[in-house]
Write a protein that holds these residues in place. Structure first.
Motif, PDB file in Angstrom:
ATOM      1  N   PHE A  82      50.873   7.542  40.725  1.00  0.00           N
ATOM      2  CA  PHE A  82      50.335   8.658  41.506  1.00  0.00           C
ATOM      3  C   PHE A  82      49.799   9.702  40.529  1.00  0.00           C
ATOM      4  O   PHE A  82      50.568  10.364  39.841  1.00  0.00           O
ATOM      5  N   ALA A  83      48.482   9.803  40.448  1.00  0.00           N
ATOM      6  CA  ALA A  83      47.848  10.626  39.418  1.00  0.00           C
ATOM      7  C   ALA A  83      46.838  11.587  40.025  1.00  0.00           C
ATOM      8  O   ALA A  83      46.390  11.425  41.161  1.00  0.00           O
ATOM      9  N   ALA A  84      46.469  12.584  39.238  1.00  0.00           N
ATOM     10  CA  ALA A  84      45.473  13.575  39.647  1.00  0.00           C
ATOM     11  C   ALA A  84      44.310  13.570  38.661  1.00  0.00           C
ATOM     12  O   ALA A  84      44.494  13.291  37.472  1.00  0.00           O
ATOM     13  N   MET A  85      43.128  13.902  39.158  1.00  0.00           N
ATOM     14  CA  MET A  85      41.920  13.878  38.334  1.00  0.00           C
ATOM     15  C   MET A  85      41.744  15.202  37.579  1.00  0.00           C
ATOM     16  O   MET A  85      40.818  15.966  37.803  1.00  0.00           O
ATOM     17  N   PHE A  86      42.672  15.453  36.656  1.00  0.00           N
ATOM     18  CA  PHE A  86      42.537  16.617  35.782  1.00  0.00           C
ATOM     19  C   PHE A  86      41.927  16.152  34.459  1.00  0.00           C
ATOM     20  O   PHE A  86      42.608  16.008  33.442  1.00  0.00           O
ATOM     21  N   ASN A  87      40.634  15.937  34.506  1.00  0.00           N
ATOM     22  CA  ASN A  87      39.934  15.332  33.375  1.00  0.00           C
ATOM     23  C   ASN A  87      39.886  16.223  32.140  1.00  0.00           C
ATOM     24  O   ASN A  87      39.737  15.748  31.015  1.00  0.00           O
ATOM     25  N   GLN A  88      40.045  17.561  32.321  1.00  0.00           N
ATOM     26  CA  GLN A  88      39.983  18.444  31.163  1.00  0.00           C
ATOM     27  C   GLN A  88      41.182  18.254  30.225  1.00  0.00           C
ATOM     28  O   GLN A  88      41.152  18.694  29.079  1.00  0.00           O
ATOM     29  N   ARG A  89      42.209  17.572  30.708  1.00  0.00           N
ATOM     30  CA  ARG A  89      43.349  17.289  29.829  1.00  0.00           C
ATOM     31  C   ARG A  89      42.997  16.288  28.736  1.00  0.00           C
ATOM     32  O   ARG A  89      43.787  16.087  27.804  1.00  0.00           O
ATOM     33  N   THR A  90      41.842  15.645  28.850  1.00  0.00           N
ATOM     34  CA  THR A  90      41.405  14.724  27.800  1.00  0.00           C
ATOM     35  C   THR A  90      40.536  15.428  26.751  1.00  0.00           C
ATOM     36  O   THR A  90      40.153  14.807  25.759  1.00  0.00           O
ATOM     37  N   ASP A  91      40.214  16.690  26.982  1.00  0.00           N
ATOM     38  CA  ASP A  91      39.321  17.439  26.096  1.00  0.00           C
ATOM     39  C   ASP A  91      40.051  17.758  24.783  1.00  0.00           C
ATOM     40  O   ASP A  91      41.106  18.387  24.777  1.00  0.00           O
ATOM     41  N   HIS A  92      39.470  17.331  23.664  1.00  0.00           N
ATOM     42  CA  HIS A  92      40.142  17.484  22.378  1.00  0.00           C
ATOM     43  C   HIS A  92      40.294  18.952  21.961  1.00  0.00           C
ATOM     44  O   HIS A  92      41.217  19.286  21.203  1.00  0.00           O
ATOM     45  N   TYR A  93      39.418  19.812  22.441  1.00  0.00           N
ATOM     46  CA  TYR A  93      39.557  21.232  22.118  1.00  0.00           C
ATOM     47  C   TYR A  93      40.833  21.796  22.745  1.00  0.00           C
ATOM     48  O   TYR A  93      41.629  22.475  22.086  1.00  0.00           O
ATOM     49  N   TYR A  94      41.031  21.514  24.023  1.00  0.00           N
ATOM     50  CA  TYR A  94      42.234  22.013  24.693  1.00  0.00           C
ATOM     51  C   TYR A  94      43.488  21.301  24.178  1.00  0.00           C
ATOM     52  O   TYR A  94      44.571  21.912  24.106  1.00  0.00           O
ATOM     53  N   LEU A  95      43.356  20.038  23.806  1.00  0.00           N
ATOM     54  CA  LEU A  95      44.489  19.334  23.216  1.00  0.00           C
ATOM     55  C   LEU A  95      44.911  19.977  21.898  1.00  0.00           C
ATOM     56  O   LEU A  95      46.107  20.108  21.615  1.00  0.00           O
ATOM     57  N   LYS A  96      43.936  20.399  21.096  1.00  0.00           N
ATOM     58  CA  LYS A  96      44.243  21.070  19.829  1.00  0.00           C
ATOM     59  C   LYS A  96      44.957  22.396  20.079  1.00  0.00           C
ATOM     60  O   LYS A  96      45.946  22.725  19.402  1.00  0.00           O
ATOM     61  N   ILE A  97      44.457  23.164  21.047  1.00  0.00           N
ATOM     62  CA  ILE A  97      45.061  24.464  21.339  1.00  0.00           C
ATOM     63  C   ILE A  97      46.485  24.280  21.854  1.00  0.00           C
ATOM     64  O   ILE A  97      47.409  24.993  21.448  1.00  0.00           O
ATOM     65  N   ARG A  98      46.658  23.320  22.739  1.00  0.00           N
ATOM     66  CA  ARG A  98      48.006  23.055  23.277  1.00  0.00           C
ATOM     67  C   ARG A  98      48.972  22.649  22.167  1.00  0.00           C
ATOM     68  O   ARG A  98      50.148  23.056  22.169  1.00  0.00           O
TER      69      ARG A  98
END
Length: 386
Positions: A117-133
């Motif tokens: 059961f998943a949600a389409m939060f595609n911005q979680r794949t963005d490397h910029y936000y991954l770096k910040i997180r």
């Protein structure tokens, strides 16, 4: 099972885009075997696979193992619950539901944990936000003191709002910029910083457009550690801004225009303040540019992860249960504006539902028939490129 047979319900702009990507073979081991939409013209967009006039018919067909729900927002809850009860794996577009109480109903239906059961939060794949997180979670930034996110580059025209009778109404969409454009930003916000403890918001309804819902929002938050946050968004500003600024003990991070800059304090500012003998001194800093390889695989990346989770047990990037948090942030902002009061988390989901139903009951826009203006898939594709 060597492949996942997926069906898509809702062939608007987003559903059609997903269908085309799957049919083009962009997601390995994922096969589009059915689609559903009440509009025959939309079914005709995908002549390659079996079409159904309803999600129920598609789910009963035996042609699918999983379903992607890309319908107007309110249907996410009812179709999602039915799909989970039917034993299907479920991917739901953002937001997972319109309000917290519906999110709880949908999440409660996920009783068989073997179903993905998943949600389409595609911005979680963005490397910029991954770096910040990673900077936050690794402790590199130290304790966060302040967060400011100005995300006003969601400019939309009157033609956009006329493109669907359900758009920009309390009864059709459940909200405006917070429920349509900003679910991704709100998800990233809580994904990086968590939920606040209190929130106060100023929402302007139909400030820039002939709509009844919010198109301009400024929210101020307080977190458990005393840090504050400001979230500003609008669909009425051009060219608009997308700037995320984080102030923490170890320095300041700014993300804007595909660039992450980190002004790093050599000594944490709190410690420096307590120990220095300089009345006007400041910590020594390093100026650091943090590279990111790309914006990631976005929607296709989430669909690939969904497929891998079904076939291989891979952990989900965006579990649907986490979708309640971005919905709660949006609900809190609207509730604060409606009541002219600060809101405490967790919000009262049933109270919000009552307030929303009252808005729908008195809504003129939800009852009058709109003249619908068609938006082409090319138009939609261009809007997805930031």
């Amino acid at each position: 099972m060597s492949k996942v047979r997926i069906g898509i319900v809702g062939l608007g702009n987003m559903g059609s885009t997903h269908a085309n990507q799957i049919l083009a073979g962009k997601i390995s081991r994922l096969e589009l075997t059915a689609v559903a939409d009440s509009d025959p013209a939309k079914l005709a967009r995908v002549p390659q696979v079996k079409g159904f006039s309803s999600a129920a018919e598609m789910m009963a067909s035996g042609l699918i193992d999983a379903i992607l729900i890309a319908t107007p927002h309110y249907d996410h809850t009812t179709i999602g619950i039915a799909a989970l009860k039917a034993g299907l794996h479920v991917m739901v577009e953002k937001p997972i539901s319109v309000h917290r109480a519906d999110c709880e109903r949908l999440i409660a239906a996920h009783t068989n944990k073997k179903q993905v059961f998943a949600a389409m939060f595609n911005q979680r794949t963005d490397h910029y936000y991954l770096k910040i997180r990673d900077l936050i979670q690794s402790g590199e930034l130290g304790e966060i003191r302040r967060v400011n996110w100005i995300i006003t580059d969601w400019f939309r025209t009157e033609t956009y709002y006329a493109s669907g009778g359900w758009r920009a109404t309390w009864g059709g969409e459940g909200g405006g910029v917070l429920l349509n454009q900003c679910p991704h930003n709100l998800d990233l916000f809580q994904w990086m910083f968590g939920l606040p403890v209190t929130l106060r918001a100023n929402c302007q309804f139909g400030k820039y457009h002939d709509i009844e819902v919010e198109d301009d929002v400024t929210a101020i938050m307080t977190f458990k550690n005393g840090a504050t946050g400001v979230f500003i968004t609008s669909t009425g500003e051009a060219p608009g801004t997308n700037r995320l600024e984080i102030t923490a003990e170890r320095g300041k991070v700014v993300y804007e225009k595909d660039k992450i800059t980190y002004t790093r304090n050599v000594q944490e500012m709190g410690e420096f303040s307590r120990t220095t003998d300089q009345a006007f001194g400041r910590p020594e800093v390093w100026e650091v540019n943090i590279p990111a390889p790309s914006h990631g695989d976005q929607h296709n990346g989430i669909l690939k992860n969904f497929t891998d989770a079904i076939l291989d047990g891979t952990p989900l990037v965006a579990p649907a249960a986490e979708g309640i948090r971005s919905v709660e942030l949006a609900n809190a902002m609207l509730m604060s504006a409606w009541t002219d009061k600060a809101v405490t988390f967790p919000i009262d989901g049933k109270k919000y539902e009552r307030l929303l139903k009252a808005k729908i009951a008195t809504s003129k826009a939800s009852k009058k028939k709109k003249k619908v203006v068609k938006i082409t898939n090319d138009d939609f594709a261009k809007s997805m490129v930031k």
